[in-house]
Design an enzyme around this catalytic site. Structure first.
Site, short mmCIF file in Angstrom:
data_model
loop_
_atom_site.label_atom_id
_atom_site.label_comp_id
_atom_site.label_asym_id
_atom_site.label_seq_id
_atom_site.Cartn_x
_atom_site.Cartn_y
_atom_site.Cartn_z
N HIS A 15 -6.77 0.13 7.76
CA HIS A 15 -5.45 -0.34 7.34
C HIS A 15 -5.13 0.21 5.95
O HIS A 15 -5.99 0.81 5.30
CB HIS A 15 -5.35 -1.87 7.39
CG HIS A 15 -6.25 -2.61 6.44
ND1 HIS A 15 -7.63 -2.49 6.45
CD2 HIS A 15 -5.96 -3.49 5.44
CE1 HIS A 15 -8.14 -3.28 5.51
NE2 HIS A 15 -7.16 -3.89 4.88
N ASP B 156 -8.00 -0.98 -1.11
CA ASP B 156 -9.46 -0.95 -1.14
C ASP B 156 -10.06 -0.32 0.12
O ASP B 156 -11.29 -0.22 0.25
CB ASP B 156 -10.04 -2.36 -1.39
CG ASP B 156 -9.56 -3.40 -0.39
OD1 ASP B 156 -8.45 -3.25 0.16
OD2 ASP B 156 -10.28 -4.39 -0.17
N HIS B 157 -9.20 0.12 1.03
CA HIS B 157 -9.67 0.81 2.24
C HIS B 157 -9.13 2.24 2.35
O HIS B 157 -9.52 2.97 3.25
CB HIS B 157 -9.28 0.01 3.50
CG HIS B 157 -9.96 -1.31 3.57
ND1 HIS B 157 -11.00 -1.59 4.44
CD2 HIS B 157 -9.79 -2.44 2.84
CE1 HIS B 157 -11.43 -2.83 4.25
NE2 HIS B 157 -10.70 -3.37 3.29
N HIS C 246 -4.75 -9.17 10.61
CA HIS C 246 -4.76 -9.18 9.15
C HIS C 246 -3.33 -9.22 8.64
O HIS C 246 -2.39 -9.28 9.43
CB HIS C 246 -5.53 -7.94 8.65
CG HIS C 246 -5.90 -8.00 7.20
ND1 HIS C 246 -6.40 -9.12 6.59
CD2 HIS C 246 -5.86 -7.04 6.22
CE1 HIS C 246 -6.63 -8.86 5.31
NE2 HIS C 246 -6.31 -7.61 5.06
N ASP D 226 -10.30 -5.35 7.95
CA ASP D 226 -10.31 -6.76 7.59
C ASP D 226 -9.66 -7.56 8.73
O ASP D 226 -8.71 -7.09 9.35
CB ASP D 226 -9.50 -6.97 6.33
CG ASP D 226 -10.08 -6.26 5.11
OD1 ASP D 226 -11.16 -5.66 5.19
OD2 ASP D 226 -9.42 -6.27 4.06
#
EC number: 3.1.26.11
Lengths: 301, 301
Positions: B60, B64-65, B140, B210
């Site tokens: 996604h 942080d990804h 998410h 997530d």
């Protein structure tokens, strides 16, 4: 005035070397200059408080100078920042950051204020009562500015012994600091320079990265206390410098000499060179006072 | 099959903890899964060869990804990569990467092939003769997929002693590996299972981050050898998990139990917790075989 190098290597971050980012503490300000990938981690490593950064200056939109911005902006949000953040950067950064935030459905808890730059002549982009910041138009493959940070001249220093001896009303002290002659209790006019001393000379720092050799910047950075000038290459690779619009260590030194800089700081080294001491030696053939930027190193004036 | 954790912490990279990124080596592939800021440095630190990465899977578009993608793409360009790079990611990443490249006036020397994902049901997104990859729709705050990596069943193993004893023509060996009964030189039909052994069971790995607790994923990840399931929170903060659409360690274990996973790997810890051992203990109350992801840790099947 204190400069902290967070990263000073060119092109890509590596295990032990970061791409360009610096923090300049000048008067009450903590200015962040450029923001390569991983800058937020380097801020932590160098114990720079995130909350103190109100102004970020981005030279150009190559990744090694800007890819840390989106992460830093996100992290400031997670830290529930409330204060405005001012970003001075080439036109385009606002669009990309806005798109990244939109895709993440993450809006900032604070106001992001973009000051988009597009002028090709030096302009005053920040000013308060103590400091001013001017752009330094550079010559690179994309639109690029360096930045000149200048303290404003401070007030004259009261010579308290002389003032008391001359029998001057306290009410006049501020006028003396401002440089005026004043009248004492006996009605005599006393010359200002008998009552006060010159203020500390205002300090200045010029950040010039990335750029080809360009004498156009000399009048802008003249007499600067510290000049950071990129030196991606050594003179033996001057063909690469010309081709990629970067500078050699010798060229950086020529600018420092012409500008009568106090100190020249070299950086933005290409990873093709193992030993950066050679950059210093090459520059010192032209200009004496040369230091090498290193991650985590600090320079104080 | 080998999994290397490059980063497994939530929200922001810190001095000693990286945001989400993993490398899965399965058959001849080196798959990169998620790419938080600084991933290119972690690839170097873990000695993963950049040139081996042909496929990148992005769950996604939270920073942080994904904030390491632009830097990695730039670095591959500086390394003069020529091979195509396939990126499987939610719709939108292509637009932002293209804009970043455009602003940097830096085009890649290799072909970037974006496979933009938008389906809300599991789909086969990659397949060759040895491996397939399916999406795992997650729940998410933004559109998110996990990924199921599955080896295809291999050929049966020739029992060379049995084959020689049964006096079978070499020309039939391939047929035996494919599971067929064959006729020997005397004209007798020999059953396949007398001539070959079952292949190694195909290995599988599911990456789920997530996500809120979602039993919808159970049928997709059923019987997986390794299940990475995010556990941002502990059960005592289940209200935060619900609010932010993340999971607790206990919930991750419930999914592992229902899916009859071989091993559960926890990760994506919130930095509010100092000691991550507690995540393992909480999960082990529900499901026995639990390991904690740590930066640089490897898991092999």
């Amino acid at each position: 005035m204190k400069l902290t190098i967070l990263g000073c290597h060119s092109a890509t971050p590596r295990i032990n070397s970061n791409t360009t980012s610096q923090v300049l503490e000048i008067k009450n300000h903590t200015f962040l200059i450029d923001c390569g990938e991983g800058t937020q981690v380097e801020l932590r490593r160098n114990k720079i408080k995130f909350g103190k950064i109100m102004h970020i200056f981005i030279s150009h939109l190559h990744g090694d100078h800007v890819f840390g911005m989106a992460g830093l902006i996100s992290t400031l949000n997670l830290l529930t920042r409330e204060k405005d953040l001012h970003i001075y950067a080439p036109k385009g950064l606002k669009e990309v950051i806005t798109l990244q935030m939109k895709l993440a459905a993450s809006w900032t808890s604070y106001q992001l204020v973009f000051h988009e730059l597009s002028s090709n002549t030096s302009e005053l982009i920040f000013e308060d009562d103590q400091v001013e910041v001017h752009t330094i138009p550079l010559d690179h493959r994309v639109y690029t500015n360096g930045f000149l940070f200048k303290e404003k001249p401070g007030e004259r220093k009261l010579d308290i012994n002389a003032v008391k001896k001359a029998d001057i009303e306290v009410a006049y002290y501020q006028k003396i600091k401002q440089g005026f002659d004043v009248v004492n209790k006996k009605g005599q006019l006393i010359a200002n320079n008998a009552l006060s001393k010159a203020p500390n000379p205002p300090k200045s720092y010029a950040f010039c990265s990335d750029t080809a050799y360009s004498e156009r910047i000399v009048p802008i950075v003249e007499n600067v206390d510290m000049l950071y000038h990129e030196s991606t290459f050594l003179e033996k690779n001057s063909d690469l410098a010309t081709k990629t619009k970067h500078s050699t260590a010798k060229q950086a030194a020529q600018i420092a000499l012409k500008a009568k800089a106090g100190l020249l700081i070299l950086g933005h080294y290409s990873t093709r060179y193992g030993d950066f001491k050679v950059f210093q030696e090459e520059a010192q053939g032209i200009f004496k006072n040369v230091e090498l930027a290193e991650d985590g190193k600090q320079f104080e004036v």
